[in-house]
Design a protein around this motif. Structure first.
Motif, PDB file in Angstrom:
ATOM      1  N   SER A 173      -3.610   1.201  -3.626  1.00 40.05           N
ATOM      2  CA  SER A 173      -3.008  -0.140  -3.809  1.00 40.05           C
ATOM      3  C   SER A 173      -3.396  -0.750  -5.131  1.00 40.05           C
ATOM      4  O   SER A 173      -4.392  -0.402  -5.581  1.00 40.05           O
ATOM      5  CB  SER A 173      -3.801  -1.217  -2.496  1.00 40.05           C
ATOM      6  OG  SER A 173      -3.828  -0.504  -1.257  1.00 40.05           O
TER       7      SER A 173
ATOM      8  N   ASP B 101       0.888  -1.187   0.037  1.00 36.56           N
ATOM      9  CA  ASP B 101      -0.120   0.067  -0.072  1.00 36.56           C
ATOM     10  C   ASP B 101       0.792   1.169  -0.080  1.00 36.56           C
ATOM     11  O   ASP B 101       2.007   1.310   0.438  1.00 36.56           O
ATOM     12  CB  ASP B 101      -0.826   0.114   1.303  1.00 36.56           C
ATOM     13  CG  ASP B 101      -1.820  -1.186   1.092  1.00 36.56           C
ATOM     14  OD1 ASP B 101      -2.366  -1.303   2.256  1.00 36.56           O
ATOM     15  OD2 ASP B 101      -2.360  -1.330   0.108  1.00 36.56           O
TER      16      ASP B 101
ATOM     17  N   THR C  85      -8.222   4.761  -1.390  1.00 36.70           N
ATOM     18  CA  THR C  85      -8.895   5.174   0.011  1.00 36.70           C
ATOM     19  C   THR C  85      -8.710   6.475   0.035  1.00 36.70           C
ATOM     20  O   THR C  85      -7.846   7.446  -0.037  1.00 36.70           O
ATOM     21  CB  THR C  85      -8.130   4.468   1.154  1.00 36.70           C
ATOM     22  OG1 THR C  85      -8.173   3.057   0.754  1.00 36.70           O
ATOM     23  CG2 THR C  85      -8.934   4.712   2.490  1.00 36.70           C
TER      24      THR C  85
ATOM     25  N   VAL D 212       0.720   5.243   1.338  1.00 36.93           N
ATOM     26  CA  VAL D 212      -0.064   5.752   2.265  1.00 36.93           C
ATOM     27  C   VAL D 212       0.419   7.263   2.398  1.00 36.93           C
ATOM     28  O   VAL D 212       1.567   7.340   2.577  1.00 36.93           O
ATOM     29  CB  VAL D 212      -0.168   5.116   3.595  1.00 36.93           C
ATOM     30  CG1 VAL D 212      -1.164   5.709   4.606  1.00 36.93           C
ATOM     31  CG2 VAL D 212      -0.344   3.604   3.401  1.00 36.93           C
TER      32      VAL D 212
ATOM     33  N   GLY E  93      -4.748   6.796   0.594  1.00 33.57           N
ATOM     34  CA  GLY E  93      -4.074   5.262   0.308  1.00 33.57           C
ATOM     35  C   GLY E  93      -4.321   4.850  -1.077  1.00 33.57           C
ATOM     36  O   GLY E  93      -5.454   4.964  -1.681  1.00 33.57           O
TER      37      GLY E  93
END
Lengths: 239, 134
Positions: B79, B34, B69, B36, B77
């Motif tokens: 991914s 991920d 996210t 972030v 975030g």
């Protein structure tokens, strides 16, 4: 870095082994074919999600082959064969094996032609996503490279001695004049492909080196043509 | 004899190359690490609706799927959920582009040369995910 290395190594090879290259032309062609095959095989495997895990040095050589650096280095010395001073030793050495080196360079450029033509065609519909200098770089670079490749094919085939003999001197020489166009297009291809790169990937060193090499060739060739025309005029005056 | 050696040597060379260079299957990347973003102090609310969104876009090989996210209105975030693109291209693009998106909060970034279509796959799939966050 790779260009400097392959220019140097091919110069040493031509200088010290020109006679050997000429006498063992078939072996040289077969070795060039092995590497050309290897480059193509590597690309085809990648379509099926396989990769060849070369040792690092061989990987570096295969990368240079894929980018067309090895064949360009060879073509550069072939090109200089027509521009250097007639009495220079290097010119004599190049002329001994010029045809053989051209044929090797032509085999070695095949993976580069295949890989980048394929990638261009696959990504053609996505060209609309790029714009400005990068778009021009990609388009002009590709077209210059393709036309250079098409010009190279007859030059390559007619570099074989038996085909050259069949053609006859005048026709062969007339065809070989296209080599100048080929060299010019190769330089255009290099410049525009450089423009297509992002600013972080643009290596001024490699573009500078190519520019110095091609400008040196152009200057030497022009100087030679001027000298020859003056000599002809002088001889004409005497007669 | 000389002719025999002439044909034999390149064959030995070809075999030699493949003895020392095994052929391996490239594993497509699954969910990647991920990326972030650390929120800045007193930055206020961002332009997006909070939530976890999925988006996809064509990359070099097939569709690339991303998860985005959004927290406090900012892209917080990223991914990669699925892609068939080669590891080589992802290694070039993943970190600079995803960190670039988190930093600039925008997908208006230049593609990474040599991996143009993977780059656009990543950026366009984030855009696609964010369409639901507006």
């Amino acid at each position: 870095m790779a260009l400097t290395f392959f220019l140097g190594i091919s110069l040493l090879g031509i200088y010290f082994f020109s006679d050997w290259i000429r006498k063992n032309a078939l072996l040289c062609y077969l070795v060039a074919m092995v590497f050309a095959f290897e480059g193509l095989f590597r690309e085809v495997l990648s379509f099926y999600d396989y990769e060849i895990d070369y040792p690092s040095l061989l990987e570096w050589v295969m990368e240079a082959l894929d980018k067309g650096i090895i064949s360009t280095a060879l073509f550069i010395w072939v090109m200089f064969g027509g521009a250097l001073n007639a009495r220079s030793t290097l010119r004599k050495k190049i002329l001994i094996c010029r045809g053989e080196v051209s044929i090797m360079a032509s085999y070695l450029i095949m993976p580069h032609l295949f890989t980048y033509t394929y990638e261009f065609l696959v990504g053609f519909s996505r060209l609309s996503r790029i714009s400005g200098m990068v778009l021009w770089g990609v388009l002009v670079g590709f077209i210059a490279g393709m036309v250079a490749g098409l010009i190279m094919l007859p030059l390559f085939v007619t570099s074989y001695r038996n085909i050259r003999k069949k053609m006859g001197g005048k026709r062969w020489k007339a065809l070989q004049e296209y080599a100048y166009l080929f060299y010019g297009l190769v330089y255009f291809h290099i410049v525009f492909e450089w423009l297509a790169k992002s600013s972080e990937e643009r290596s001024l060193y490699s573009l500078g080196l190519y520019t110095i090499v091609f400008l040196s060739y152009l200057s030497l060739k022009l100087l030679k043509v001027i000298k020859q025309s003056r000599r002809r005029k002088t001889l004409g005056g005497v007669v | 004899m000389k002719r025999f050696i002439t044909y034999l040597l390149p064959l030995v060379l070809l075999c030699g190359i493949h003895i020392i260079s095994p052929i391996e299957k490239l594993e497509p990347l699954g969910a990647s690490s991920d990326y972030v973003r650390v929120p800045e102090e007193n930055e206020g609310r961002g332009p997006y609706k909070d939530g976890v969104y999925e988006g996809s876009a064509p990359a070099y090989k097939n569709e690339l799927f991303m998860q985005v996210t959004v927290q406090n209105g900012w892209i917080s975030g990223l991914s990669i959920l699925k892609t068939d693109d080669d590891k080589e291209y992802l290694e070039k693009t993943e970190a600079p582009l995803l960190n670039g998106v988190l930093e600039s909060q925008s997908t208006d970034l230049d593609a990474i040369t040599g991996a143009t279509f993977t780059s656009y796959g990543l950026l366009d799939s984030i855009d696609n995910a964010l369409e639901n966050a507006l």
